[in-house]
Write a protein that holds these residues in place. Structure first.
Motif, mmCIF file in Angstrom:
data_model
loop_
_atom_site.group_PDB
_atom_site.id
_atom_site.type_symbol
_atom_site.label_atom_id
_atom_site.label_comp_id
_atom_site.label_asym_id
_atom_site.label_seq_id
_atom_site.Cartn_x
_atom_site.Cartn_y
_atom_site.Cartn_z
ATOM 1 N N LEU A 179 -2.931 4.900 0.066
ATOM 2 C CA LEU A 179 -1.760 4.432 -0.661
ATOM 3 C C LEU A 179 -1.751 2.912 -0.732
ATOM 4 C CD1 LEU A 179 0.959 6.823 0.825
ATOM 5 C CD2 LEU A 179 -0.596 7.190 -1.100
ATOM 6 N N SER A 180 -0.787 2.377 -1.445
ATOM 7 C CA SER A 180 -0.704 0.927 -1.610
ATOM 8 C C SER A 180 -0.421 0.212 -0.294
ATOM 9 C CB SER A 180 0.401 0.594 -2.622
ATOM 10 O OG SER A 180 1.632 1.179 -2.233
ATOM 11 N N CYS A 181 0.082 0.943 0.695
ATOM 12 C CA CYS A 181 0.341 0.363 2.012
ATOM 13 C C CYS A 181 -0.895 0.413 2.903
ATOM 14 C CB CYS A 181 1.496 1.089 2.691
ATOM 15 S SG CYS A 181 1.248 2.876 2.847
ATOM 16 N N ASN A 182 -2.042 0.922 2.339
ATOM 17 C CA ASN A 182 -3.346 1.001 3.014
ATOM 18 C C ASN A 182 -3.464 2.146 4.014
ATOM 19 O OD1 ASN A 182 -4.397 -1.247 1.637
ATOM 20 N ND2 ASN A 182 -3.486 -2.656 3.130
ATOM 21 N N PRO A 207 4.420 8.652 4.533
ATOM 22 C CA PRO A 207 4.891 9.370 5.718
ATOM 23 C C PRO A 207 4.869 8.523 6.989
ATOM 24 C CG PRO A 207 3.314 10.688 4.486
ATOM 25 C CD PRO A 207 3.278 9.302 3.893
ATOM 26 N N TYR A 208 4.074 7.443 6.996
ATOM 27 C CA TYR A 208 3.962 6.637 8.215
ATOM 28 C C TYR A 208 4.913 5.440 8.224
ATOM 29 C CZ TYR A 208 2.017 3.682 11.875
ATOM 30 O OH TYR A 208 1.863 2.898 12.978
ATOM 31 N N CYS A 209 4.841 4.614 7.181
ATOM 32 C CA CYS A 209 5.620 3.369 7.188
ATOM 33 C C CYS A 209 6.847 3.424 6.277
ATOM 34 C CB CYS A 209 4.739 2.194 6.784
ATOM 35 S SG CYS A 209 4.141 2.291 5.070
ATOM 36 N N ASN A 210 7.032 4.535 5.549
ATOM 37 C CA ASN A 210 8.207 4.727 4.693
ATOM 38 C C ASN A 210 8.204 3.840 3.454
ATOM 39 O OD1 ASN A 210 10.390 6.381 4.309
ATOM 40 N ND2 ASN A 210 11.859 5.026 5.301
ATOM 41 N N GLU A 211 7.053 3.261 3.106
ATOM 42 C CA GLU A 211 6.955 2.435 1.900
ATOM 43 C C GLU A 211 6.878 3.332 0.667
ATOM 44 O OE1 GLU A 211 3.657 -0.567 -0.063
ATOM 45 O OE2 GLU A 211 4.170 -0.812 2.053
ATOM 46 N N LYS A 212 7.416 2.863 -0.450
ATOM 47 C CA LYS A 212 7.431 3.649 -1.685
ATOM 48 C C LYS A 212 6.010 3.892 -2.184
ATOM 49 C CE LYS A 212 9.577 3.877 -6.246
ATOM 50 N NZ LYS A 212 10.135 5.201 -5.995
ATOM 51 N N VAL A 213 5.751 5.124 -2.652
ATOM 52 C CA VAL A 213 4.429 5.523 -3.126
ATOM 53 C C VAL A 213 4.375 5.428 -4.644
ATOM 54 C CG1 VAL A 213 2.791 7.435 -3.260
ATOM 55 C CG2 VAL A 213 4.066 7.050 -1.172
ATOM 56 N N ASP A 214 3.289 4.905 -5.168
ATOM 57 C CA ASP A 214 3.079 4.821 -6.612
ATOM 58 C C ASP A 214 2.363 6.093 -7.071
ATOM 59 O OD1 ASP A 214 2.765 4.148 -9.211
ATOM 60 O OD2 ASP A 214 1.384 2.481 -8.873
ATOM 61 N N LEU A 215 3.123 7.041 -7.621
ATOM 62 C CA LEU A 215 2.536 8.326 -8.016
ATOM 63 C C LEU A 215 1.526 8.159 -9.148
ATOM 64 C CD1 LEU A 215 5.578 10.764 -7.908
ATOM 65 C CD2 LEU A 215 3.721 10.543 -6.268
ATOM 66 N N LYS A 216 1.749 7.203 -10.052
ATOM 67 C CA LYS A 216 0.832 7.014 -11.182
ATOM 68 C C LYS A 216 -0.562 6.618 -10.697
ATOM 69 C CE LYS A 216 4.453 5.661 -14.430
ATOM 70 N NZ LYS A 216 4.961 4.600 -15.334
ATOM 71 N N ARG A 217 -0.611 5.907 -9.571
ATOM 72 C CA ARG A 217 -1.899 5.498 -9.042
ATOM 73 C C ARG A 217 -2.663 6.694 -8.467
ATOM 74 N NH1 ARG A 217 -2.772 1.067 -4.196
ATOM 75 N NH2 ARG A 217 -5.041 0.998 -4.267
ATOM 76 N N MET A 218 -1.920 7.706 -8.003
ATOM 77 C CA MET A 218 -2.550 8.880 -7.404
ATOM 78 C C MET A 218 -3.044 9.862 -8.449
ATOM 79 S SD MET A 218 -0.040 9.836 -4.273
ATOM 80 C CE MET A 218 -0.828 11.435 -4.234
ATOM 81 N N MET A 219 -2.446 9.864 -9.629
ATOM 82 C CA MET A 219 -2.734 10.897 -10.615
ATOM 83 C C MET A 219 -3.533 10.309 -11.760
ATOM 84 S SD MET A 219 0.956 12.727 -10.491
ATOM 85 C CE MET A 219 1.648 13.141 -8.894
ATOM 86 N N ASN A 220 -4.738 10.786 -11.930
ATOM 87 C CA ASN A 220 -5.681 10.158 -12.841
ATOM 88 C C ASN A 220 -5.698 10.770 -14.235
ATOM 89 O OD1 ASN A 220 -6.585 8.446 -10.769
ATOM 90 N ND2 ASN A 220 -7.917 10.051 -9.974
#
Length: 313
Positions: free
Chosen positions: A235-238, A259-272
C-alpha cells in the motif's frame, strides 16, 4: 350482472384472457373511488418520505444498530415469504448459506483469533461476492435476452426465461448484500482482535516486514514477483499484504484503511483493470438495494395498517 363471466367459462379461458377478465372486474369494483385512491397514494408517498428520513438519521447517528437490525431483517424476511409460498429451492440454499456463514462468523469472533481464520473468512466472502456478482449479471442478461425476443430462436417460452432471469437476479443481489453485511461484522471483530492498532490510532503490536497484517502469516512472494496463486500487495504506507487478505479487507469488508497503521488505502492503485473496478460499483449497488429488500416490506405493512385504520380499502 353484466360483464361477469360464469365460473365454467373462466376455467376454459387462457391465462391471458383470464387475467383480462379479472382486470376488468377490478376496474368495475373500484369505479367511483378515485378520491379514496388519491388519499391512499398520498399516504403511501408520505410514509415513504418519513421512513426514508428516519432511516437516514438512524444510520447516521447509530450506524452499528442500524446495520445489525437491517441484517436481521434481510435474513428473516425472505425466510418468512419462502416458507409461506413453499419456495423450497431458495429455502435449501438459504439454509446452506446460513450454516456455513454462521460457522465463519463464529470463527471470526473467537478470542484468541486463530492465525488461519482471517484468510478463511475473506476467502469465503470473496467466493460469495464473486458468485453473487456472476449470478446477478447472468440473471440481468437473461432478462434482457427475453425482452429482445432472443428466446424465440432457442424455442424457450418468454415466461420461463423471464422467470429464470428474475430468480437469478434476486439470488445474486440477495446473497451479495448478505455476504457484504456479514463480512463487515467479521472484519470489525477481527480488526479489534488482531490488535495492530487501537482507537487512538497507534499500533499496539510490532509488525515485521515479512508478515501480513491481516492474517499474521509470513509473506513468501516479493512485491515485484508474480505469485502462482496470489501476489503480494504494497500500500501507499509501504505495508505489504497477501493479495487475498488485502482485497478481502478493502472490497468485501468495506475497509479503505491499512489494517496496520489505519492510513487511507488508494483502491484505484490496487485495481489495474475496469472489470475489477466494477466490483466496487456493484458493491455500492448492493448498498442501495438493501433498503428495498429489508425495509420495503415493513413500510408497505405500515401503509396497509394506516389504510385499515382509516377505513380505506
Amino acid at each position: 350482472m353484466a360483464g361477469v363471466q360464469p365460473q365454467g367459462d373462466l376455467l376454459k379461458m387462457s391465462h391471458r384472457e383470464n387475467w383480462k377478465v379479472q382486470h376488468e372486474r377490478l376496474h368495475v369494483k373500484h369505479r367511483g373511488h378515485e378520491a379514496m385512491h388519491a388519499e391512499m397514494v398520498l399516504i403511501l408517498i408520505a410514509t415513504l418520505v418519513v421512513a426514508q428520513i428516519v432511516l437516514v438519521q438512524w444510520k447516521q447517528r447509530h450506524n452499528r444498530s442500524y446495520n445489525l437490525v437491517t441484517l436481521l431483517q434481510m435474513w428473516v424476511v425472505p425466510l418468512y415469504f419462502t416458507m409461506k409460498l413453499y419456495w423450497w429451492r431458495f429455502l435449501s440454499m438459504w439454509g446452506m448459506f446460513s450454516v456455513i456463514t454462521s460457522y465463519v462468523v463464529f470463527r471470526a469472533t473467537r478470542k484468541p483469533l486463530s492465525c488461519r481464520t482471517p484468510r478463511m473468512v475473506y476467502k469465503w466472502f470473496l467466493l460469495i461476492y464473486k458468485l453473487s456478482y456472476a449470478v446477478g449479471v447472468i440473471g440481468y442478461l437473461t432478462i434482457m435476452f427475453t425482452m429482445f425476443g432472443f428466446n424465440v430462436f432457442f424455442r424457450i417460452k418468454a415466461e420461463d426465461s423471464m422467470d429464470v432471469g428474475v430468480v437469478m437476479l434476486f439470488y445474486g443481489l440477495y446473497y451479495g448484500v448478505m455476504g457484504r453485511d456479514f463480512a463487515e461484522i467479521c472484519s470489525d471483530y477481527m480488526a479489534s482482535t488482531i490488535g495492530y492498532y487501537n482507537m487512538g490510532g497507534m499500533p499496539s503490536r510490532s509488525l515485521t516486514d515479512d508478515i501480513c497484517a491481516v492474517c499474521g502469516q509470513k509473506i513468501l512472494v516479493d512485491v515485484d514477483e508474480e505469485g502462482i496463486i496470489e501476489d503480494t500487495y504494497q500500500l501507499s504506507c509501504n505495508h505489504i499484504f497477501h493479495e487475498f487478505c488485502i482485497r478481502g479487507w478493502c472490497i468485501v469488508g468495506k475497509k479503505q484503511t491499512c489494517p496496520y497503521c489505519n492510513e487511507k488505502v488508494d483502491l484505484k492503485r490496487m485495481m489495474n483493470n475496469p472489470w475489477e473496478r466494477t466490483h466496487v460499483l456493484y458493491g455500492q449497488l448492493l448498498d442501495w438495494l438493501r433498503y428495498l429488500v429489508a425495509w420495503q416490506p415493513i413500510i408497505i405493512g405500515i401503509v396497509h395498517g394506516i389504510n385499515f385504520t382509516l377505513g380505506l380499502e
